[in-house]
Design an enzyme around this catalytic site. Structure first.
Site, PDB file in Angstrom:
ATOM      1  N   GLY A 180       0.860  -1.184   0.000  1.00  0.00           N
ATOM      2  CA  GLY A 180       0.000   0.000   0.000  1.00  0.00           C
ATOM      3  C   GLY A 180       0.891   1.227   0.000  1.00  0.00           C
ATOM      4  O   GLY A 180       1.748   1.384   0.871  1.00  0.00           O
ATOM      5  N   GLY A 182      -0.231   4.529  -0.310  1.00  0.00           N
ATOM      6  CA  GLY A 182      -1.011   5.754  -0.105  1.00  0.00           C
ATOM      7  C   GLY A 182      -0.262   6.654   0.870  1.00  0.00           C
ATOM      8  O   GLY A 182       0.953   6.543   1.034  1.00  0.00           O
ATOM      9  N   ASP A 232       2.164  -1.316  -4.501  1.00  0.00           N
ATOM     10  CA  ASP A 232       0.760  -0.909  -4.563  1.00  0.00           C
ATOM     11  C   ASP A 232       0.121  -1.577  -5.773  1.00  0.00           C
ATOM     12  O   ASP A 232       0.799  -1.797  -6.789  1.00  0.00           O
ATOM     13  CB  ASP A 232       0.633   0.614  -4.669  1.00  0.00           C
ATOM     14  CG  ASP A 232      -0.726   1.088  -4.185  1.00  0.00           C
ATOM     15  OD1 ASP A 232      -0.819   1.569  -3.045  1.00  0.00           O
ATOM     16  OD2 ASP A 232      -1.714   0.942  -4.950  1.00  0.00           O
ATOM     17  N   ARG A 255     -11.098   5.618   6.418  1.00  0.00           N
ATOM     18  CA  ARG A 255     -12.453   6.064   6.723  1.00  0.00           C
ATOM     19  C   ARG A 255     -12.728   7.485   6.251  1.00  0.00           C
ATOM     20  O   ARG A 255     -11.818   8.302   6.131  1.00  0.00           O
ATOM     21  CB  ARG A 255     -12.750   5.917   8.205  1.00  0.00           C
ATOM     22  CG  ARG A 255     -11.795   6.638   9.112  1.00  0.00           C
ATOM     23  CD  ARG A 255     -12.185   6.352  10.535  1.00  0.00           C
ATOM     24  NE  ARG A 255     -11.131   6.764  11.446  1.00  0.00           N
ATOM     25  CZ  ARG A 255     -11.359   7.116  12.697  1.00  0.00           C
ATOM     26  NH1 ARG A 255     -12.584   7.111  13.184  1.00  0.00           N
ATOM     27  NH2 ARG A 255     -10.366   7.466  13.464  1.00  0.00           N
ATOM     28  N   ARG A 274     -13.993   3.410  12.712  1.00  0.00           N
ATOM     29  CA  ARG A 274     -13.024   2.476  12.123  1.00  0.00           C
ATOM     30  C   ARG A 274     -13.669   1.126  11.812  1.00  0.00           C
ATOM     31  O   ARG A 274     -13.357   0.484  10.821  1.00  0.00           O
ATOM     32  CB  ARG A 274     -11.845   2.271  13.084  1.00  0.00           C
ATOM     33  CG  ARG A 274     -11.003   3.535  13.302  1.00  0.00           C
ATOM     34  CD  ARG A 274      -9.811   3.216  14.189  1.00  0.00           C
ATOM     35  NE  ARG A 274      -8.971   4.399  14.424  1.00  0.00           N
ATOM     36  CZ  ARG A 274      -9.000   5.127  15.539  1.00  0.00           C
ATOM     37  NH1 ARG A 274      -9.828   4.812  16.513  1.00  0.00           N
ATOM     38  NH2 ARG A 274      -8.214   6.176  15.681  1.00  0.00           N
ATOM     39  N   ASN A 326     -12.440  -3.962   4.146  1.00  0.00           N
ATOM     40  CA  ASN A 326     -11.018  -4.326   4.119  1.00  0.00           C
ATOM     41  C   ASN A 326     -10.730  -5.803   4.412  1.00  0.00           C
ATOM     42  O   ASN A 326      -9.612  -6.266   4.201  1.00  0.00           O
ATOM     43  CB  ASN A 326     -10.229  -3.445   5.095  1.00  0.00           C
ATOM     44  CG  ASN A 326     -10.105  -2.015   4.574  1.00  0.00           C
ATOM     45  OD1 ASN A 326     -10.183  -1.782   3.365  1.00  0.00           O
ATOM     46  ND2 ASN A 326      -9.931  -1.065   5.477  1.00  0.00           N
ATOM     47  N   THR A 342      -3.823  -1.485   8.462  1.00  0.00           N
ATOM     48  CA  THR A 342      -5.169  -1.309   7.920  1.00  0.00           C
ATOM     49  C   THR A 342      -6.229  -1.424   9.021  1.00  0.00           C
ATOM     50  O   THR A 342      -6.124  -2.275   9.902  1.00  0.00           O
ATOM     51  CB  THR A 342      -5.415  -2.387   6.832  1.00  0.00           C
ATOM     52  OG1 THR A 342      -4.320  -2.349   5.910  1.00  0.00           O
ATOM     53  CG2 THR A 342      -6.715  -2.139   6.097  1.00  0.00           C
ATOM     54  N   HIS A 365      -7.965  -0.249  19.520  1.00  0.00           N
ATOM     55  CA  HIS A 365      -7.602   0.992  18.833  1.00  0.00           C
ATOM     56  C   HIS A 365      -8.898   1.526  18.231  1.00  0.00           C
ATOM     57  O   HIS A 365      -9.123   1.491  17.033  1.00  0.00           O
ATOM     58  CB  HIS A 365      -6.548   0.697  17.771  1.00  0.00           C
ATOM     59  CG  HIS A 365      -6.152   1.899  16.971  1.00  0.00           C
ATOM     60  ND1 HIS A 365      -5.777   3.085  17.551  1.00  0.00           N
ATOM     61  CD2 HIS A 365      -6.093   2.118  15.632  1.00  0.00           C
ATOM     62  CE1 HIS A 365      -5.506   3.967  16.597  1.00  0.00           C
ATOM     63  NE2 HIS A 365      -5.690   3.407  15.426  1.00  0.00           N
TER      64      HIS A 365
END
Lengths: 312, 296
Positions: free
Chosen positions: B6, B8, B30, B79, B85, B92, B114, B170
């Site tokens: 990933g 991003g 990615d 999100r 979350r 995901n 993630t 979390h």
């Protein structure tokens, strides 16, 4: 650019300069009475700059005038005790050196924060305060940070964890009479007392108390300078960058912790003005007693000082 | 070599922070063609100025990532404003289980970034069959870091002097532990009244959502990237830092078969050991109910 001067270019002074240079936070002046020695060390440091990448200027000098307008001045100058020399002679010599240094600081760097490293620390700090005529918050002694970093390292070694995750406060005078506070010592936020039994903690405390001596025994000639140098640099950085760090350091007390008119290791908040605040912690009867004993040892030193000291 | 799946905002910044710390070479990956290559090239072109001597490259296939000793998984959706979350779970899960299938023979360490991290770390372990000690989620280490920032700011002291511990999920029911928050070893309660501290706990709980709301598009990525770089350094240097990461519990507080954050010593083999803070009855209750919530 801020300016830091280090008086005394011996091992502790030069190592402190090395760590301060690597932080790249201030121009540095090294002062020593031995002609050529501070100059050579400063030049040697500059020769390493292309690799080490610090961009600050480093100057060695035997002339106090070069400390002009420093933001911080560190006093490491002094002699070490030689075999056969009595403590009184050592104190007299180092007080004489500190007197000159403090007078020079008052003349050339009247706004500086003074960090005292020379021994006997709590006595030399007193001399620096008197001779400079500085405000109380501007003169601070380096001892607790060194004792604490040694204690932290020993704890990390015992628990096999990263030393940076350990926080510790060590109060009182430097050396034998220091007062480690296991209650205010944490490992990743865990109170030390939850992770180690009291017998093990006591062993680590004892090793910390004798931490300086352990190094001397290995070296035979000479004493520690890497950890002391690193401790000095940490305090210098706290002032230069106004970090407001809560650290143990030797401060002039006026009633805090029940003591007056002496320098003693207590928790202080260090920032751009030097000692921004003396932090008063709750102590148990036992901890208070240990701190009182430590204060007694410092007072004895001051009494000795008064027998020969004359200002100016 | 450190692999990042990933590329991003979170993945790319992680590579950046890891490079600045000189931990090890980084490989970005990615599924969007060109993204990893473009960002890694951009970072390498900054290297002469920033002075990092490690490299940041891009992987053309997942197989290259599987040769790294440490892999961060940041792939998936982030999100949107107003979203919790947990809302990302079904979105995901598919990508996480598909990835997990590729890690069945993997012998390195995996860090799941993630969201929702506690649920997905558990699903990843189940689907990959990896050892519990080698998979962790970037959980309350981030909340603990945010709380450190808040306490230091409130008290106007150096952040380095403040330690703070948040455990559990979390997510909103996270559990900040008052007793384990301190300034240079001194409990924070000696410097701040209870009410103020509780308000900082609330602020910590909402810190991630606040950034999503402010930015309106992207979720936070500097904080998560910074803690990821810290984890990478701890693993590569075997520095055995104590960090509150999400990992499979095996009977701590009577909880098992679920991933939640507890402080753990982290070294070259991943989780060396879990530490168990002393909990108040209310904290224990919340930890147990949290366990049921993420057992999906």
């Amino acid at each position: 650019m801020k300016k830091v001067s280090v008086i005394g270019a011996g091992n502790v002074g030069a190592t402190a300069v090395y760590y301060i240079a690597e932080k790249n936070i201030a121009d540095i002046v090294m002062i020593d009475v031995v002609q050529g020695m501070p100059q050579s060390k400063a030049l040697d440091f500059l020769h390493a700059a292309p690799y080490r990448k610090y961009t600050v200027n480093i100057k060695g000098s035997t002339d106090y005038e070069d400390i002009r307008d420093s933001d911080v001045v560190v006093i490491t100058a002094g002699i070490a005790r030689k075999p056969g020399m009595d403590r009184m002679d050592l104190m007299k010599t180092n007080v004489g050196i500190a007197k000159k240094a403090a007078q020079a600081i008052a003349e050339y760097a009247p706004d500086a924060v003074v960090i005292v490293v020379s021994n006997p620390l709590d006595v030399i700090a007193m001399v620096a305060l008197r001779e400079s005529g500085f405000a109380l918050k501007k003169v601070v002694g380096m001892a607790g940070v060194l004792d604490a970093t040694r204690f932290r390292y020993f704890i990390a070694e015992a628990l096999e964890v990263w030393p940076g995750d350990i926080m510790a406060l060590v109060l009182g005078g430097h050396g034998d009479s220091m007062v480690p506070l296991p209650r205010y010592t944490t490992v990743g936020g865990f109170p030390l007392t939850e992770l180690l039994d009291s017998a093990t903690i006591e062993k680590l405390v004892e090793r910390t108390r004798k931490g300086g001596m352990e190094i001397i025994q290995y070296l035979k000639k000479g004493s520690a300078y890497y950890a002391p140098g690193a401790s000095v640099a940490k305090m210098v950085e706290a002032v230069v960058k106004d970090e407001r760090r809560l650290i143990p350091a030797s401060a002039y007390l006026r009633g805090e912790y029940g003591h007056s008119d002496i320098f003693l290791g207590v928790p202080v908040l260090i920032g751009k003005n030097g000692i921004e605040k003396i932090v008063q912690l709750e102590l148990t009867a036992e901890e208070r007693q240990a701190l009182d004993l430590s204060a007694e040892a410092v007072k004895e030193g001051v009494t000795t000082l008064e027998t020969f000291y004359s200002p100016g | 070599m450190i692999g990042i799946i990933g590329s991003g905002n979170v993945g790319a910044n992680m590579a950046f922070f890891i490079a600045e710390k000189l931990v090890d070479n980084v490989l970005l990956f990615d599924i969007q063609e060109g993204l990893a290559a473009g960002k890694s090239l951009d970072m390498m072109e900054a290297a002469p100025i920033r002075g990092y001597t490690t490299t940041i490259g891009s992987a053309e296939s997942l197989d290259q990532i599987l040769e790294c000793e440490l892999v961060f998984i940041t792939a998936g959706s982030v999100r949107q404003p107003g979203m919790k979350r947990e809302g990302l779970y079904t979105i995901n899960l598919e990508i996480m289980e598909e990835l997990a299938g590729k890690f069945k023979k993997y012998e390195g360490i995996v860090v799941i970034v993630t969201e929702p991290v506690d649920m997905l770390t558990r699903r990843f372990i189940k689907a990959s069959g990896m050892d519990y000690s080698r998979v962790m989620g970037l959980g309350c280490i981030l909340d603990s870091t945010r709380l450190r920032f808040m306490i230091a700011t409130e008290l106007n002291v150096s952040m380095e002097n403040v330690s703070a511990l948040v455990i559990g999920r979390h997510a909103d029911p996270m559990i900040p532990l008052e007793k384990y928050c301190c300034v240079s070893g001194v409990p924070v309660s000696m410097f701040m009244d209870e009410e103020k501290l509780l308000s900082l706990f609330e602020e910590t709980r909402g810190a991630g959502a606040l950034i999503v709301d402010m930015a309106q598009r992207a979720s936070s990525f500097y904080g998560p990237s910074a803690v990821a770089a810290e984890l990478a350094e701890t693993v590569f240097r075997n520095s055995r830092r104590i960090l509150s990461v999400s990992h499979m519990l095996t009977g701590q507080y009577g909880i098992e078969d679920v991933c939640l954050s507890l402080p753990a010593v982290i070294g070259k083999d991943g989780i060396v050991r879990t530490l168990e803070p002393e909990l108040e009855p209310s904290e224990l209750k919340l930890l147990k109910s949290s366990a049921e919530e993420v057992r999906v």
